[in-house]
Design an enzyme around this catalytic site. Structure first.
Site, PDB file in Angstrom:
ATOM      1  N   LYS A 262       0.985  -1.190   0.116  1.00 35.97           N
ATOM      2  CA  LYS A 262       0.023  -0.029   0.014  1.00 35.97           C
ATOM      3  C   LYS A 262       0.839   1.231  -0.012  1.00 35.97           C
ATOM      4  O   LYS A 262       1.979   1.289   0.537  1.00 35.97           O
ATOM      5  CB  LYS A 262      -0.955   0.078   1.179  1.00 35.97           C
ATOM      6  CG  LYS A 262      -1.843   1.105   1.468  1.00 35.97           C
ATOM      7  CD  LYS A 262      -2.727   0.686   2.648  1.00 35.97           C
ATOM      8  CE  LYS A 262      -3.476   1.850   3.087  1.00 35.97           C
ATOM      9  NZ  LYS A 262      -3.074   2.878   3.334  1.00 35.97           N
ATOM     10  N   HIS A 286      -1.394   7.841   1.553  1.00 34.91           N
ATOM     11  CA  HIS A 286      -1.220   7.960   3.235  1.00 34.91           C
ATOM     12  C   HIS A 286      -2.351   8.766   3.873  1.00 34.91           C
ATOM     13  O   HIS A 286      -1.625   9.248   5.011  1.00 34.91           O
ATOM     14  CB  HIS A 286       0.087   7.708   3.879  1.00 34.91           C
ATOM     15  CG  HIS A 286      -0.023   6.856   5.216  1.00 34.91           C
ATOM     16  ND1 HIS A 286       0.294   5.506   5.392  1.00 34.91           N
ATOM     17  CD2 HIS A 286      -0.102   7.423   6.509  1.00 34.91           C
ATOM     18  CE1 HIS A 286       0.125   5.224   6.526  1.00 34.91           C
ATOM     19  NE2 HIS A 286       0.134   6.268   7.189  1.00 34.91           N
ATOM     20  N   ASP A 317      -7.350   4.469  -1.062  1.00 34.49           N
ATOM     21  CA  ASP A 317      -7.605   5.337   0.104  1.00 34.49           C
ATOM     22  C   ASP A 317      -6.819   6.778  -0.149  1.00 34.49           C
ATOM     23  O   ASP A 317      -6.138   7.084  -1.137  1.00 34.49           O
ATOM     24  CB  ASP A 317      -7.338   4.804   1.301  1.00 34.49           C
ATOM     25  CG  ASP A 317      -5.657   4.690   1.656  1.00 34.49           C
ATOM     26  OD1 ASP A 317      -5.402   5.803   1.849  1.00 34.49           O
ATOM     27  OD2 ASP A 317      -5.122   3.524   1.590  1.00 34.49           O
ATOM     28  N   GLY A 319      -8.536  10.724   1.319  1.00 33.89           N
ATOM     29  CA  GLY A 319      -9.397  11.641   1.331  1.00 33.89           C
ATOM     30  C   GLY A 319     -10.820  11.124   0.874  1.00 33.89           C
ATOM     31  O   GLY A 319     -11.862  12.117   0.772  1.00 33.89           O
ATOM     32  N   ARG A 321     -14.398  10.602   2.200  1.00 33.57           N
ATOM     33  CA  ARG A 321     -15.348  11.301   3.360  1.00 33.57           C
ATOM     34  C   ARG A 321     -16.750  11.105   2.870  1.00 33.57           C
ATOM     35  O   ARG A 321     -17.667  11.118   3.856  1.00 33.57           O
ATOM     36  CB  ARG A 321     -15.211  12.666   3.287  1.00 33.57           C
ATOM     37  CG  ARG A 321     -13.894  13.267   3.745  1.00 33.57           C
ATOM     38  CD  ARG A 321     -13.349  12.654   5.297  1.00 33.57           C
ATOM     39  NE  ARG A 321     -12.052  13.337   5.613  1.00 33.57           N
ATOM     40  CZ  ARG A 321     -10.882  12.576   5.349  1.00 33.57           C
ATOM     41  NH1 ARG A 321     -10.864  11.510   4.496  1.00 33.57           N
ATOM     42  NH2 ARG A 321      -9.530  13.266   5.718  1.00 33.57           N
ATOM     43  N   ARG A 341      -9.615   8.121   8.775  1.00 30.80           N
ATOM     44  CA  ARG A 341     -10.056   9.384   9.637  1.00 30.80           C
ATOM     45  C   ARG A 341     -11.631   8.962   9.826  1.00 30.80           C
ATOM     46  O   ARG A 341     -12.068   9.346  10.968  1.00 30.80           O
ATOM     47  CB  ARG A 341     -10.021  10.810   8.967  1.00 30.80           C
ATOM     48  CG  ARG A 341      -8.415  10.958   9.006  1.00 30.80           C
ATOM     49  CD  ARG A 341      -8.031  12.368   8.701  1.00 30.80           C
ATOM     50  NE  ARG A 341      -6.698  12.783   9.062  1.00 30.80           N
ATOM     51  CZ  ARG A 341      -5.673  12.470   7.900  1.00 30.80           C
ATOM     52  NH1 ARG A 341      -6.209  11.991   6.693  1.00 30.80           N
ATOM     53  NH2 ARG A 341      -4.619  13.013   7.938  1.00 30.80           N
TER      54      ARG A 341
END
Length: 395
Positions: A262, A286, A317, A319, A321, A341
């Site tokens: 990754k 990341h 992955d 950003g 949301r 997040r």
């Protein structure tokens, strides 16, 4: 209604606002912060806004479009997977709560090497657990940890190659870098006592469970069985050489099963990953926590998908949301999407329940978006469903 109850989370933005209000400043800053000035974090979010979608109407679509896919060879019902993320001090439910929530949602999770809860407990809570491993310590130490993951029943290994050692991971940030306490001595308790008083809901959660925020790294233990502090484990990582492709080949051979590399964005690196045994490619920067001013990996995704072909799964992955972001990444060729997040926001808001509610916001929005696009399945998505600006994609 209990002191900790709240109305269900409806959006990731709502979960973030609640988490910001509830968490101590240092904890929230550690969650939010990216490297240097945060340009890459902003670029990641902006990239999704720059890509439009083309609605189709009058199409016969089932009430619930098909969202099923695979992640590293395992069937999942939701194309949104929990990304490995470490050093959580959000909620005493911790990664076991995340595992239960993701299992209930029908998806998989990646467990960070620096997670606050043992891999055995997490894999028991969700059989579709994938262990994230760092190059930390000598090869014998790493091999012992890998064998522990195998005994725990994890389905595959994930290696984040772009976060190459603690020298990169713990760089200064323009908004300040929180300091992780080394254990829970008297000095630490006195230092953080005002924080505990100012944030009573966060504090009471841990007091009610008789636990403390994750200051230890149980999955970084060695043969002696001693569980290192998080700072101690980080120091071991910092002292280990930066990973190479030779290390990836060794780790792939050692594991002998599903293996994701990754943190790649270029077709050349994706092809190198295939050469050393990767069965999955994680297109990612990341989440903005590595090299600042890197463009969004969304711009590289189609080129990587083309380079990989049918030789490996491609996940994405950085950003993500909302469900529309997931749909855009899938339309550009990703087989699944990982979130970091957003699940942290949910965990901070209400533990296991909060993580599940965040995953459900993705499910609902993905279904609604597919209906708007006139699609019965995520597998029907193509780049032709999108409006992509000139010069957006990078070969």
């Amino acid at each position: 209604m209990s002191f900790f109850s709240h109305k269900p989370i409806e959006t990731v933005a709502e979960a973030r606002a609640r988490a910001k209000k509830l968490l101590p400043k240092d904890v929230f800053t550690a969650l939010e912060a990216g490297s240097d000035g945060g340009s890459t974090i902003r670029a990641n979010l902006r990239a999704f806004e720059q890509v439009g979608m083309i609605p189709r109407v009058g199409v016969e679509i089932p009430l619930h479009p098909d969202l099923k896919t695979t992640f590293m060879g395992q069937n999942i019902d939701l194309p949104v997977v929990i990304a490995p993320a470490a050093a959580q001090a959000m909620h005493p439910d911790g990664e076991v709560g995340v595992a239960r929530a993701s299992r209930r949602a029908g998806t998989a999770l990646g467990l960070a090497n620096f997670a606050s809860m043992p891999v055995e407990d997490v894999a028991s809570a969700n059989p579709n657990t994938f262990a994230h491993v760092y190059l930390s310590g000598d090869r014998d130490t790493i091999a012992d940890r890998v064998e522990r993951f195998r005994r725990a029943g994890v389905k595959g290994l994930i290696f984040t190659l772009d976060l190459s050692g603690g020298r990169v991971a713990h760089q200064p940030r323009d908004w300040g870098s929180p300091v992780y306490p080394d254990g829970l001595g008297l000095g630490t308790m006195m230092k953080y006592a005002p924080t505990a008083v100012v944030h009573p809901r966060w504090t009471l959660r841990y007091l009610r469970r008789g636990s403390v925020p994750g200051l230890y790294a149980p999955n970084m233990s060695k043969k002696d069985g001693v569980v290192p502090t998080l700072v101690g484990a980080l120091n071991e990582w910092v002292g280990t050489h930066i990973p190479t492709w030779d290390d990836m080949a060794w780790l792939s051979d050692l594991w002998g099963g599903p293996f994701m590399i990754k943190g790649l964005v270029t077709p050349d690196d994706a092809r190198r990953a295939l050469d050393v045994g990767a069965t999955a490619i994680g297109v990612s920067n990341h989440g903005g926590n590595n090299l600042d001013t890197t463009p969004s990996p969304l711009r590289f995704l189609p080129a990587v998908v083309k380079a990989v072909g049918d030789q490996a799964e491609v996940t994405f992955d950085s950003g993500v949301r909302r469900g529309t972001d997931v749909v855009k990444a899938l339309a550009l060729g990703a087989q699944s999407v990982m979130i970091g997040r957003p699940w942290f926001y949910g965990l901070a808001t209400d533990g296991e329940r909060g993580v599940y509610e965040v995953l459900e916001t993705f499910r609902i929005t993905i279904e609604r978006t597919l209906i708007g696009l006139g699609k019965s399945s995520i597998h029907d998505l193509t780049p032709e469903d999108l409006v992509i600006p000139d010069g957006f994609l990078i070969e």
